[in-house]
Design an enzyme around this catalytic site. Structure first.
Site, PDB file in Angstrom:
ATOM      1  N   SER A 137       1.077  -1.614   0.013  1.00 47.93           N
ATOM      2  CA  SER A 137       0.054  -0.161  -0.181  1.00 47.93           C
ATOM      3  C   SER A 137       0.475   1.052   0.128  1.00 47.93           C
ATOM      4  O   SER A 137       2.196   1.071   0.548  1.00 47.93           O
ATOM      5  CB  SER A 137      -1.138   0.180   1.632  1.00 47.93           C
ATOM      6  OG  SER A 137      -1.598   1.487   1.462  1.00 47.93           O
ATOM      7  N   TYR A 150      -1.552  -1.356  10.606  1.00 46.46           N
ATOM      8  CA  TYR A 150      -1.953  -1.593   8.968  1.00 46.46           C
ATOM      9  C   TYR A 150      -0.372  -0.858   8.070  1.00 46.46           C
ATOM     10  O   TYR A 150       0.031  -1.598   7.154  1.00 46.46           O
ATOM     11  CB  TYR A 150      -3.386  -0.712   8.597  1.00 46.46           C
ATOM     12  CG  TYR A 150      -2.944  -0.746   6.815  1.00 46.46           C
ATOM     13  CD1 TYR A 150      -4.056  -1.744   6.487  1.00 46.46           C
ATOM     14  CD2 TYR A 150      -2.885  -0.087   5.974  1.00 46.46           C
ATOM     15  CE1 TYR A 150      -4.515  -2.143   5.330  1.00 46.46           C
ATOM     16  CE2 TYR A 150      -3.075  -0.510   4.303  1.00 46.46           C
ATOM     17  CZ  TYR A 150      -3.985  -1.172   4.236  1.00 46.46           C
ATOM     18  OH  TYR A 150      -4.295  -1.658   3.113  1.00 46.46           O
TER      19      TYR A 150
HETATM   20  N1  LIG Z   1      -8.755  -0.604  -1.677  1.00 51.21           N
HETATM   21  C1  LIG Z   1      -7.492  -0.581  -1.515  1.00 51.21           C
HETATM   22  O1  LIG Z   1      -7.572   1.143  -1.428  1.00 51.21           O
HETATM   23  C2  LIG Z   1      -6.208  -0.391  -1.202  1.00 51.21           C
HETATM   24  C3  LIG Z   1      -5.293   0.159  -1.169  1.00 51.21           C
HETATM   25  C4  LIG Z   1      -4.153  -0.091  -0.858  1.00 51.21           C
HETATM   26  C5  LIG Z   1      -4.213  -1.672  -1.118  1.00 51.21           C
HETATM   27  N2  LIG Z   1      -4.708  -1.995  -0.592  1.00 51.21           N
HETATM   28  C6  LIG Z   1      -4.665  -3.181  -0.438  1.00 51.21           C
HETATM   29  O2  LIG Z   1      -4.986  -4.402  -1.827  1.00 51.21           O
HETATM   30  C7  LIG Z   1      -4.959  -6.081  -1.339  1.00 51.21           C
HETATM   31  C8  LIG Z   1      -6.856  -5.880  -1.379  1.00 51.21           C
HETATM   32  O3  LIG Z   1      -7.425  -4.949  -0.958  1.00 51.21           O
HETATM   33  P1  LIG Z   1      -9.050  -4.518  -0.991  1.00 51.21           P
HETATM   34  O4  LIG Z   1      -9.481  -3.318  -0.505  1.00 51.21           O
HETATM   35  O5  LIG Z   1      -9.988  -5.397  -2.070  1.00 51.21           O
HETATM   36  O6  LIG Z   1      -9.441  -5.625  -0.475  1.00 51.21           O
HETATM   37  P2  LIG Z   1     -10.508  -6.449   0.963  1.00 51.21           P
HETATM   38  O7  LIG Z   1     -10.910  -5.871   1.994  1.00 51.21           O
HETATM   39  O8  LIG Z   1     -12.088  -6.203  -0.394  1.00 51.21           O
HETATM   40  O9  LIG Z   1     -10.549  -7.408   0.046  1.00 51.21           O
HETATM   41  C9  LIG Z   1      -9.813  -8.240   0.626  1.00 51.21           C
HETATM   42  C10 LIG Z   1      -9.646  -9.311   0.874  1.00 51.21           C
HETATM   43  O10 LIG Z   1      -9.627 -10.545   1.133  1.00 51.21           O
HETATM   44  C11 LIG Z   1      -9.612 -11.710   2.628  1.00 51.21           C
HETATM   45  N3  LIG Z   1      -8.923 -11.992   3.843  1.00 51.21           N
HETATM   46  C12 LIG Z   1      -9.342 -10.645   4.738  1.00 51.21           C
HETATM   47  N4  LIG Z   1      -8.226 -11.749   5.827  1.00 51.21           N
HETATM   48  C13 LIG Z   1      -8.274 -12.926   5.372  1.00 51.21           C
HETATM   49  C14 LIG Z   1      -7.166 -13.365   6.018  1.00 51.21           C
HETATM   50  N5  LIG Z   1      -7.035 -14.337   7.252  1.00 51.21           N
HETATM   51  N6  LIG Z   1      -6.880 -15.175   5.162  1.00 51.21           N
HETATM   52  C15 LIG Z   1      -7.526 -14.592   3.466  1.00 51.21           C
HETATM   53  N7  LIG Z   1      -7.766 -13.631   3.282  1.00 51.21           N
HETATM   54  C16 LIG Z   1      -8.282 -12.658   3.945  1.00 51.21           C
HETATM   55  C17 LIG Z   1     -10.899 -10.734   2.680  1.00 51.21           C
HETATM   56  O11 LIG Z   1     -12.349 -11.770   2.936  1.00 51.21           O
HETATM   57  C18 LIG Z   1     -11.164 -10.009   1.182  1.00 51.21           C
HETATM   58  O12 LIG Z   1     -12.599 -11.025   0.255  1.00 51.21           O
HETATM   59  C19 LIG Z   1      -4.760  -5.488   0.371  1.00 51.21           C
HETATM   60  O13 LIG Z   1      -3.777  -6.209   0.337  1.00 51.21           O
HETATM   61  C20 LIG Z   1      -4.644  -4.286   0.719  1.00 51.21           C
HETATM   62  O14 LIG Z   1      -4.321  -3.528   2.426  1.00 51.21           O
HETATM   63  C21 LIG Z   1      -5.931  -1.296  -1.170  1.00 51.21           C
END
Ligand SMILES: NC(=O)c1ccc[n+]([C@@H]2O[C@H](COP(=O)([O-])OP(=O)(O)OC[C@H]3O[C@@H](n4cnc5c(N)ncnc54)[C@H](O)[C@@H]3O)[C@@H](O)[C@H]2O)c1
Length: 250
Positions: A137, A150
């Site tokens: 991130s 985080y």
């Molecule tokens: N959305 C954003 O703006 C953003 C920004 C920067 C980084 N990210 C990163 O991108 C990645 C995806 O983010 P997102 O927004 O799609 O998140 P999200 O919450 O929509 O999806 C995350 C998925 O991970 C699963 N998950 C959670 N804990 C788990 C575990 N212990 N074991 C297996 N699965 C698990 C959840 O069930 C979910 O389906 C993450 O690593 C997040 O930190 C997202």
């Protein structure tokens, strides 16, 4: 040539779901390893027509869970070419009120989970000149208040990326993508899906002129796991519409 096999953690929703769709589109067999059974089953039903895809309920923070998930993937599809460590959780709270249990859980899922998946998949990835992509991130490099767990987990993931690249190369390339603001409300499971409420200002503040989409991240994963990216390892890519390079003095 064999059909390539990819494991995507947290692949049932959001950015992970877009990565699953892209890699299926590239002709890979894909394993979605996600803790959310409802989301996993729903996405499996949606994507079945796109190719060989399996869902396995997995908590990436548990080593026996990860061991079983990797063994099942190899049993189903014969090996592993790609691992995308995408699963993550947040526990934002004022610093002095953040409970140790919450700090530990965020580190366990976001950082230890990536280590465990890499550890157990590495022997198979090594046999096929595979690739690992860690989804970190921009918060690994910049912060808002009350995001200690985080941010620390994502900073750790950036460092884990270059450490793994040294340990696993040249057989396995390891790279990291650091997304900025990606709109995912509309790509959650049906029971949690929301209409994105993005304002003109949300888009305009980005040098690229808009908030990101899951496809913006999946497209780079697609490239980084391809043979065209064979000289790229130990790198981190900011995919943030330019926000981390923008001066914001008022
Ligand atoms: N959305 C954003 O703006 C953003 C920004 C920067 C980084 N990210 C990163 O991108 C990645 C995806 O983010 P997102 O927004 O799609 O998140 P999200 O919450 O929509 O999806 C995350 C998925 O991970 C699963 N998950 C959670 N804990 C788990 C575990 N212990 N074991 C297996 N699965 C698990 C959840 O069930 C979910 O389906 C993450 O690593 C997040 O930190 C997202």
């Amino acid at each position: 040539m064999h059909q390539k096999v990819a494991i995507i953690t947290g692949g049932a929703q959001g950015i992970g779901k877009a990565i699953v769709r892209h890699l299926l589109g590239r002709g890979m067999a894909v394993v979605m390893a996600d803790i959310d059974r409802e989301a996993g089953r729903e996405t499996l039903a949606e994507f079945k027509k796109l190719g060989k895809v399996r869902f396995i309920p997995t908590d990436v923070a548990g080593e026996s869970n990860v061991r079983k998930m990797v063994a099942a993937s190899v049993k189903w599809f014969g090996g592993i070419d790609v691992l995308v460590n995408n699963a993550a959780v947040m526990a934002n709270a004022p610093f002095d009120q953040l409970r140790l249990a919450d700090w530990n859980r965020v580190l366990a899922v976001n950082l230890t989970g990536a280590f465990l998946c890499a550890k157990h998949a590495a022997p198979y990835l090594g046999k096929r000149r595979g690739a690992i992509i860690n989804i970190a991130s921009t918060r690994a490099f910049m912060s808002e208040p009350n995001t200690e767990a985080y941010s620390a987990s994502k900073g750790g993931l950036v460092a884990l990326t270059h450490a793994l690249a040294m340990s696993l190369g040249p057989q396995v390339r390891v790279n990291c993508i650091s997304p900025g603001w990606i709109e995912t409300a509309s790509s959650r499971k049906t029971s949690a899906r929301q209409i994105p409420r993005l304002s003109e200002a949300d888009h305009k503040q980005h040098p690229a002129g808009r908030v990101g989409t899951p496809d913006d991240i999946a497209a780079l994963v697609d490239y980084l796991v391809s043979d065209a990216a064979g000289f790229i390892t130990a790198a981190n890519f900011m995919v943030d519409g330019g926000m981390t390079r923008k001066m914001i003095y008022v």
